[in-house]
Write a protein that holds these residues in place. Structure first.
Motif, PDB file in Angstrom:
ATOM      1  N   LYS A  45       0.847  -1.187   0.000  1.00 12.62           N
ATOM      2  CA  LYS A  45       0.000   0.000   0.000  1.00 12.62           C
ATOM      3  C   LYS A  45       0.885   1.241   0.000  1.00 12.62           C
ATOM      4  O   LYS A  45       1.865   1.314   0.727  1.00 12.62           O
ATOM      5  N   GLU A  46       0.490   2.191  -0.824  1.00 10.57           N
ATOM      6  CA  GLU A  46       1.273   3.419  -0.911  1.00 10.57           C
ATOM      7  C   GLU A  46       1.156   4.224   0.377  1.00 10.57           C
ATOM      8  O   GLU A  46       0.072   4.373   0.940  1.00 10.57           O
ATOM      9  N   LEU A  47       2.296   4.711   0.850  1.00 14.45           N
ATOM     10  CA  LEU A  47       2.288   5.525   2.067  1.00 14.45           C
ATOM     11  C   LEU A  47       1.655   6.884   1.799  1.00 14.45           C
ATOM     12  O   LEU A  47       1.911   7.506   0.776  1.00 14.45           O
ATOM     13  N   GLU A  48       0.845   7.347   2.722  1.00 15.73           N
ATOM     14  CA  GLU A  48       0.261   8.684   2.620  1.00 15.73           C
ATOM     15  C   GLU A  48       0.987   9.582   3.625  1.00 15.73           C
ATOM     16  O   GLU A  48       0.739   9.508   4.833  1.00 15.73           O
ATOM     17  N   ILE A  49       1.897  10.385   3.109  1.00 16.16           N
ATOM     18  CA  ILE A  49       2.727  11.244   3.958  1.00 16.16           C
ATOM     19  C   ILE A  49       2.356  12.701   3.733  1.00 16.16           C
ATOM     20  O   ILE A  49       2.281  13.166   2.592  1.00 16.16           O
ATOM     21  N   GLU A  50       2.130  13.402   4.825  1.00 19.31           N
ATOM     22  CA  GLU A  50       1.797  14.822   4.728  1.00 19.31           C
ATOM     23  C   GLU A  50       3.065  15.595   4.379  1.00 19.31           C
ATOM     24  O   GLU A  50       4.106  15.446   5.017  1.00 19.31           O
ATOM     25  N   VAL A  51       2.984  16.426   3.349  1.00 18.66           N
ATOM     26  CA  VAL A  51       4.140  17.167   2.859  1.00 18.66           C
ATOM     27  C   VAL A  51       3.914  18.662   3.040  1.00 18.66           C
ATOM     28  O   VAL A  51       2.814  19.168   2.810  1.00 18.66           O
ATOM     29  N   TYR A  52       4.958  19.361   3.471  1.00 16.07           N
ATOM     30  CA  TYR A  52       4.883  20.818   3.640  1.00 16.07           C
ATOM     31  C   TYR A  52       5.811  21.476   2.628  1.00 16.07           C
ATOM     32  O   TYR A  52       6.960  21.061   2.471  1.00 16.07           O
ATOM     33  N   THR A  53       5.322  22.483   1.951  1.00 18.80           N
ATOM     34  CA  THR A  53       6.163  23.224   1.007  1.00 18.80           C
ATOM     35  C   THR A  53       6.612  24.530   1.664  1.00 18.80           C
ATOM     36  O   THR A  53       5.849  25.161   2.406  1.00 18.80           O
ATOM     37  N   VAL A  54       7.835  24.911   1.385  1.00 24.49           N
ATOM     38  CA  VAL A  54       8.392  26.136   1.963  1.00 24.49           C
ATOM     39  C   VAL A  54       8.837  27.056   0.833  1.00 24.49           C
ATOM     40  O   VAL A  54       9.580  26.627  -0.053  1.00 24.49           O
ATOM     41  N   PRO A  55       8.380  28.315   0.820  1.00 22.51           N
ATOM     42  CA  PRO A  55       8.805  29.253  -0.231  1.00 22.51           C
ATOM     43  C   PRO A  55      10.323  29.427  -0.231  1.00 22.51           C
ATOM     44  O   PRO A  55      10.986  29.225   0.792  1.00 22.51           O
ATOM     45  N   ALA A  56      10.864  29.821  -1.387  1.00 26.67           N
ATOM     46  CA  ALA A  56      12.317  29.940  -1.544  1.00 26.67           C
ATOM     47  C   ALA A  56      12.936  30.901  -0.534  1.00 26.67           C
ATOM     48  O   ALA A  56      14.018  30.667  -0.009  1.00 26.67           O
ATOM     49  N   ARG A  57      12.285  32.018  -0.241  1.00 24.43           N
ATOM     50  CA  ARG A  57      12.843  33.006   0.678  1.00 24.43           C
ATOM     51  C   ARG A  57      12.127  33.002   2.033  1.00 24.43           C
ATOM     52  O   ARG A  57      12.054  34.018   2.715  1.00 24.43           O
ATOM     53  N   TYR A  58      11.613  31.880   2.399  1.00 21.05           N
ATOM     54  CA  TYR A  58      10.908  31.754   3.671  1.00 21.05           C
ATOM     55  C   TYR A  58      11.886  31.860   4.838  1.00 21.05           C
ATOM     56  O   TYR A  58      12.948  31.256   4.830  1.00 21.05           O
ATOM     57  N   ARG A  59      11.532  32.676   5.834  1.00 21.99           N
ATOM     58  CA  ARG A  59      12.353  32.813   7.038  1.00 21.99           C
ATOM     59  C   ARG A  59      11.499  32.475   8.252  1.00 21.99           C
ATOM     60  O   ARG A  59      10.494  33.129   8.510  1.00 21.99           O
ATOM     61  N   LYS A  60      11.867  31.445   8.953  1.00 24.47           N
ATOM     62  CA  LYS A  60      11.107  31.038  10.127  1.00 24.47           C
ATOM     63  C   LYS A  60      11.323  32.011  11.290  1.00 24.47           C
ATOM     64  O   LYS A  60      10.476  32.188  12.151  1.00 24.47           O
ATOM     65  N   MET A  61      12.498  32.649  11.315  1.00 25.84           N
ATOM     66  CA  MET A  61      12.841  33.564  12.388  1.00 25.84           C
ATOM     67  C   MET A  61      11.956  34.808  12.335  1.00 25.84           C
ATOM     68  O   MET A  61      11.759  35.404  11.272  1.00 25.84           O
ATOM     69  N   LEU A  62      11.400  35.197  13.467  1.00 19.73           N
ATOM     70  CA  LEU A  62      10.583  36.406  13.527  1.00 19.73           C
ATOM     71  C   LEU A  62      11.456  37.623  13.283  1.00 19.73           C
ATOM     72  O   LEU A  62      12.601  37.686  13.720  1.00 19.73           O
ATOM     73  N   GLU A  63      10.914  38.610  12.564  1.00 19.65           N
ATOM     74  CA  GLU A  63      11.661  39.818  12.249  1.00 19.65           C
ATOM     75  C   GLU A  63      10.855  41.061  12.601  1.00 19.65           C
ATOM     76  O   GLU A  63       9.641  41.076  12.445  1.00 19.65           O
ATOM     77  N   TYR A  64      11.558  42.068  13.060  1.00 14.18           N
ATOM     78  CA  TYR A  64      10.933  43.382  13.232  1.00 14.18           C
ATOM     79  C   TYR A  64      11.774  44.383  12.453  1.00 14.18           C
ATOM     80  O   TYR A  64      12.978  44.499  12.684  1.00 14.18           O
ATOM     81  N   ILE A  65      11.156  45.080  11.508  1.00 14.87           N
ATOM     82  CA  ILE A  65      11.864  46.031  10.659  1.00 14.87           C
ATOM     83  C   ILE A  65      11.723  47.429  11.272  1.00 14.87           C
ATOM     84  O   ILE A  65      10.641  48.020  11.224  1.00 14.87           O
ATOM     85  N   PRO A  66      12.776  47.970  11.881  1.00 16.24           N
ATOM     86  CA  PRO A  66      12.677  49.298  12.499  1.00 16.24           C
ATOM     87  C   PRO A  66      12.553  50.394  11.445  1.00 16.24           C
ATOM     88  O   PRO A  66      13.105  50.283  10.347  1.00 16.24           O
ATOM     89  N   ASN A  67      11.807  51.459  11.787  1.00  9.35           N
ATOM     90  CA  ASN A  67      11.709  52.593  10.864  1.00  9.35           C
ATOM     91  C   ASN A  67      12.924  53.505  11.040  1.00  9.35           C
ATOM     92  O   ASN A  67      13.788  53.247  11.889  1.00  9.35           O
ATOM     93  N   SER A  68      12.994  54.570  10.264  1.00 10.38           N
ATOM     94  CA  SER A  68      14.169  55.441  10.270  1.00 10.38           C
ATOM     95  C   SER A  68      14.441  56.022  11.649  1.00 10.38           C
ATOM     96  O   SER A  68      15.590  56.053  12.110  1.00 10.38           O
ATOM     97  N   ALA A  69      13.384  56.484  12.323  1.00 17.13           N
ATOM     98  CA  ALA A  69      13.553  57.082  13.653  1.00 17.13           C
ATOM     99  C   ALA A  69      14.086  56.047  14.643  1.00 17.13           C
ATOM    100  O   ALA A  69      14.932  56.360  15.493  1.00 17.13           O
ATOM    101  N   GLU A  70      13.607  54.816  14.530  1.00 20.74           N
ATOM    102  CA  GLU A  70      14.059  53.761  15.435  1.00 20.74           C
ATOM    103  C   GLU A  70      15.519  53.377  15.164  1.00 20.74           C
ATOM    104  O   GLU A  70      16.273  53.111  16.098  1.00 20.74           O
ATOM    105  N   VAL A  71      15.917  53.378  13.891  1.00 22.53           N
ATOM    106  CA  VAL A  71      17.309  53.060  13.565  1.00 22.53           C
ATOM    107  C   VAL A  71      18.235  54.139  14.130  1.00 22.53           C
ATOM    108  O   VAL A  71      19.295  53.831  14.696  1.00 22.53           O
ATOM    109  N   LEU A  72      17.841  55.410  14.017  1.00 20.77           N
ATOM    110  CA  LEU A  72      18.656  56.498  14.568  1.00 20.77           C
ATOM    111  C   LEU A  72      18.733  56.389  16.087  1.00 20.77           C
ATOM    112  O   LEU A  72      19.788  56.648  16.681  1.00 20.77           O
ATOM    113  N   ALA A  73      17.626  55.992  16.714  1.00 25.06           N
ATOM    114  CA  ALA A  73      17.631  55.779  18.169  1.00 25.06           C
ATOM    115  C   ALA A  73      18.563  54.624  18.531  1.00 25.06           C
ATOM    116  O   ALA A  73      19.266  54.682  19.545  1.00 25.06           O
TER     117      ALA A  73
END
Length: 199
Positions: A1-29
């Motif tokens: 019997k053929e195995l039924e395995i759940e498969v997950y696809t991941v986009p090429a530029r997928y990043r699991k790590m959480l990111e916060y993008i600071p704005n200009s004022a925050e970068v200067l701070a």
């Protein structure tokens, strides 16, 4: 019997790590909250140039010394930088970018401080040298070695934490590159956003 395995696809530029993008004022701070003149220069130069972390680490003094008398520094990126860091020049495509006046002044301040402590800087020395004690080798050898990934990460996170950013733990060196992209999109005089092709 053929195995039924759940498969997950991941986009090429997928990043699991959480990111916060600071704005200009925050970068200067973040820059104002950096622990040293070197750390301030690293934050501002990375942000205003849009360079990758690996490229910033591979910069040498000779790459910027020609423009140190100016308010804006032309920064070349070229394939030979891979000798310092293997990811420094992506796809071996050379290009130019710039440090703006704020970043340039921060860099000059750091270089003055460094020369005051260790003497004249040689052309082949790394632009942003490792901290004292950050390397197991002597300063004479360490000044030719790029910053470690953990040290750059520590510089950015400490600056974000000291600046009071709520999501400082999610601010990584690559986030400054994305902050640069966001700043570019807002560069139109009428305040409208640029599209990706224009950027």
């Amino acid at each position: 019997k053929e195995l039924e395995i759940e498969v997950y696809t991941v986009p090429a530029r997928y990043r699991k790590m959480l990111e916060y993008i600071p704005n200009s004022a925050e970068v200067l701070a973040m820059a104002d909250s950096a622990k040293s003149v070197r750390d301030r220069a690293v934050v501002l130069c990375t942000y205003t140039s849009g360079l990758r972390e690996s490229t910033v680490k591979a910069l040498r003094y000779k790459d910027v010394k020609h423009d140190l008398s100016s308010d804006i520094i032309l920064v070349p990126v070229y394939p030979e930088m891979k000798r310092i860091h293997h990811k420094a020049c992506k796809n071996n495509i050379p290009y130019y970018t710039f440090f703006d006046p704020v970043a340039t002044e921060a860099l000059k301040s750091y270089l003055r401080s460094r020369e005051g402590r260790f003497g004249p800087i040689g052309d082949e020395e790394i632009l942003f040298a490792p901290s004292a004690g950050a390397s197991h080798v002597s300063h004479d050898l360490a000044k030719f070695k790029p910053l470690a990934k953990m040290e750059v990460n520590r510089i950015v996170k400490n600056a974000a934490m000291n600046a009071g950013l709520k999501e400082w733990k999610n601010v990584h060196p690559h986030c400054l590159r994305k902050s640069f992209e966001e700043a570019l999109r807002r560069r139109r005089p009428d305040g409208s956003m640029m599209n990706e092709k224009e950027v």
